[in-house]
Scaffold this active site. Structure first.
Site: not given
Ligand code: CAA
Length: 377
Positions: A334, A361, A363
């Site tokens: 801008q 990594e 959204t």
């Molecule tokens: N560290 C360690 N463990 C964790 C954690 C953390 N930060 N956060 C959650 N967990 C564990 C929990 O303790 C739980 O484990 P237990 O049952 O054994 O205790 C388990 O993970 C599930 O936790 P949630 O119930 O919180 O998980 P969820 O299914 O509700 O998901 C979410 C939460 C935050 C939405 C997650 O799915 C997420 O981060 N999604 C986005 C994924 C992502 O970032 N993808 C990008 C991929 S990489 C990329 O972009 C490509 C590239 O190459 C750059």
């Protein structure tokens, strides 16, 4: 200014490299959609592919604050090169450093630090993006090995990678339970790149889709505890997100510097644009957002370095820095007016490169889920 002399020197060293070796190539990298091999060799020579790998495994032995500073400075010159380093270090290397056995560390860390192997991270699938726990790639126990079948996508560094951290179910469940992590060498039979994405921004960084067809994984390549792979993924992403925040802030800083230069040079209504208060207020807001992002990035990196929880602060750094980068690059265009909208000026590239930082990594919406979950627990 950085928090101490040591970090200032690291920033100066990275900035010198970024300005002399990376910035002159950035436009070509964007247009030709490739980071030249000669530049990758120089990244290795400067220790940027093994930033936080301990020296005993052939790395530079630096800390996470240094990593964030280096990624920010390199991304200021070229966001594609910034994420090449970031994904390799935080997504391809860190999980082995943190969850690997001594044998896995000895076998893979020297190769990753020396660039003999580029690392990548394979979590997402066509139907499992933000809902990463619903992935369906399956690893079947075949007695003396695992057999991997599935499709993975959005793999940063996918074209260059010799090693992938792959997440697969070892028990069929609809949620994150039953996921295990594996170290997969990408030259194994059955591992094939089926698509290279053509993208709006970070065009020099490869993003691929991969098919896994009966890939035989040695038993010793399972990474971390059996069926605790989702934790491996989430813990890895906690650190990776700081890297993307640093990348976003590097892009924002580049756009900010160009906008400052432009508004001082450009004369309209008989005076430089910089004399207009409407312009000064934009500059003030850009500066404030960049500094606030940098503080969040350095603070979350510091917490990681001293082994304190940093999931909340890392997500805040990623959310704020990426949304700020989008706002700053939009406003840099801008301020440059029609010129900023053309490919003759660099700000349109910064704008295109900034967008992905709000998506990969995790959204911005996922960062808000993580932040709210931490605040409300
Ligand atoms: N560290 C360690 N463990 C964790 C954690 C953390 N930060 N956060 C959650 N967990 C564990 C929990 O303790 C739980 O484990 P237990 O049952 O054994 O205790 C388990 O993970 C599930 O936790 P949630 O119930 O919180 O998980 P969820 O299914 O509700 O998901 C979410 C939460 C935050 C939405 C997650 O799915 C997420 O981060 N999604 C986005 C994924 C992502 O970032 N993808 C990008 C991929 S990489 C990329 O972009 C490509 C590239 O190459 C750059």
């Amino acid at each position: 200014m950085d928090i101490n002399k040591e970090y200032e020197e690291i920033r100066e060293m990275a900035a010198r490299f970024a300005d002399s070796e990376v910035a002159p190539l950035a436009d070509k990298i964007d247009k030709e959609k490739k980071i030249p091999q000669e530049l990758i060799v120089k990244l290795v020579e400067n220790g940027f592919l093994g930033i936080f790998v301990p020296e005993e495994y052939g790395g530079s032995g630096m800390d996470y604050v240094s990593y964030a500073i280096i990624v920010e400075e390199i991304s200021r010159a070229c966001a594609s090169t910034g994420v090449f380093i970031s994904a390799h270090c935080s997504l391809g290397t860190w999980p082995i450093l943190n969850f690997g056995t001594e044998e896995q560390k000895k076998k893979y860390l020297p190769k990753l630090a020396s660039g003999e192997m580029i690392g990548c991270f394979s979590l997402s699938e066509p139907n499992a993006g933000s809902d990463a726990g619903s992935l369906t790639t399956f690893a079947e126990d075949k007695g003396d090995h695992w057999e991997l079948n599935g499709v993975k996508n959005w793999i940063t560094n996918g074209s260059e990678a010799g090693l992938a951290i792959v997440f697969a179910k070892t028990t069929k469940t609809p949620n994150y339970k039953g996921i295990s992590a594996f170290i997969v060498e990408t030259d194994l039979p059955g591992y094939s790149i089926i698509k290279v994405e053509d993208k709006l921004g970070i065009r020099g960084s490869s993003t691929t889709q991969v098919a896994l067809d009966k890939v035989k994984i040695p038993k010793e390549n399972q990474l971390g505890p059996h069926e605790k792979g989702f934790r491996v993924a989430m813990a890895t992403l906690d650190g990776g997100r700081i890297g993307i925040a640093a990348q976003a802030n590097g892009i924002a800083e580049a756009a900010f510097r160009y906008a400052k230069y432009y508004v001082k040079e450009r004369v309209q209504f008989g005076k430089p644009l910089a004399d207009l208060q409407a312009v000064q207020f934009k500059i003030a807001d850009m500066s404030t957002r960049i500094n606030a992002s940098r503080h969040l990035i350095l603070y979350s990196s510091y917490l990681k370095d001293v082994d304190r929880p940093y999931s909340l602060e890392g997500a805040q750094a990623k959310l704020f820095a990426s949304e700020s980068a989008m706002w700053i690059t939009t406003n840099a265009i801008q301020l440059c007016g029609g010129n900023g909208f053309t490919t003759e000026y660099p700000v349109e590239r910064y704008f295109r490169d900034a967008k992905i930082t709000e998506i990969y990594e995790g959204t911005s919406e996922v960062q808000r889920i993580v932040i709210a979950a931490n605040e409300l627990k």
